[in-house]
Design an enzyme around this catalytic site. Structure first.
Site, PDB file in Angstrom:
ATOM      1  N   ASP A 133      38.737  45.921  39.218  1.00  0.00           N
ATOM      2  CA  ASP A 133      38.277  46.614  40.140  1.00  0.00           C
ATOM      3  C   ASP A 133      37.028  47.344  40.456  1.00  0.00           C
ATOM      4  O   ASP A 133      35.822  47.541  39.182  1.00  0.00           O
ATOM      5  CB  ASP A 133      39.322  48.532  39.861  1.00  0.00           C
ATOM      6  N   ASP A 147      44.344  43.895  45.877  1.00  0.00           N
ATOM      7  CA  ASP A 147      44.956  44.414  46.242  1.00  0.00           C
ATOM      8  C   ASP A 147      44.739  45.135  48.093  1.00  0.00           C
ATOM      9  O   ASP A 147      46.153  45.755  47.813  1.00  0.00           O
ATOM     10  CB  ASP A 147      44.593  45.878  45.766  1.00  0.00           C
TER      11      ASP A 147
END
Length: 171
Positions: A133, A147
């Site tokens: 991330d 995402d």
């Protein structure tokens, strides 16, 4: 009168729609993995890089859990869930779809598949990998391109369902 054998071959428009779903899903996978590669090469050991002040920043994290690092001690469960999601979404993609639903499926399939690859092949071990991330949204959560695709696909499905229910109730 001649008998013509029934075929299970999808119509050309359905074949094109399936091809589009798979191409979009593959594009999401490639962009997500490429941006993760970039993040892992450019962001380690750096302070967050502001993009829109503190509201949107770039910073590298490895997430063993789900959104908001929920379930970080159960990474293998997320691997199984991602695998099931990929199979179900791929199966749905082979069914006749409206264009908006096909787009939603492609976004969901691409996001789920790239997360599955992270879980399977990233450190610390096979099927327990951590998702890379790097997009920090004001400290609320840190995500990635997959995402974004998953979120957009889910929102599109909700909108499609709402509009279909509304059209049905107006009849």
């Amino acid at each position: 009168m001649t008998d013509t054998p029934a075929t299970d071959t999808p119509a050309p428009t359905e074949q094109r729609r399936l091809a589009v779903v798979l191409v979009v899903a593959a594009l999401i996978l490639v962009v997500d993995q490429a941006t993760k590669y970039w993040a892992e090469s450019a962001l380690p050991g750096r302070a967050p890089i502001p993009v829109l002040g503190e509201f949107l920043q770039l910073r590298l994290l490895y997430n063993p859990g789900a959104a908001f690092s929920i379930g970080s001690g159960s990474t293998w469960i997320f691997t199984i869930l991602a695998a099931v999601a990929v199979v179900v979404l791929a199966r749905l993609a082979t069914q006749p779809q409206t264009k908006p639903r096909a787009i939603a499926l492609s976004l969901l399939l691409g996001g789920a598949f790239t997360h599955l690859l992270d879980r399977l092949f990233r450190a610390p071990s096979f099927a327990q990998g951590h998702v890379v991330d790097f997009i920090d949204y004001n400290g609320w959560f840190v995500g990635n391109v997959a995402d974004i695709a998953l979120f957009c696909g889910a929102v599109l499905f909700v909108i499609i369902t709402f509009l279909a229910d509304r059209a049905t109730s107006e009849k």
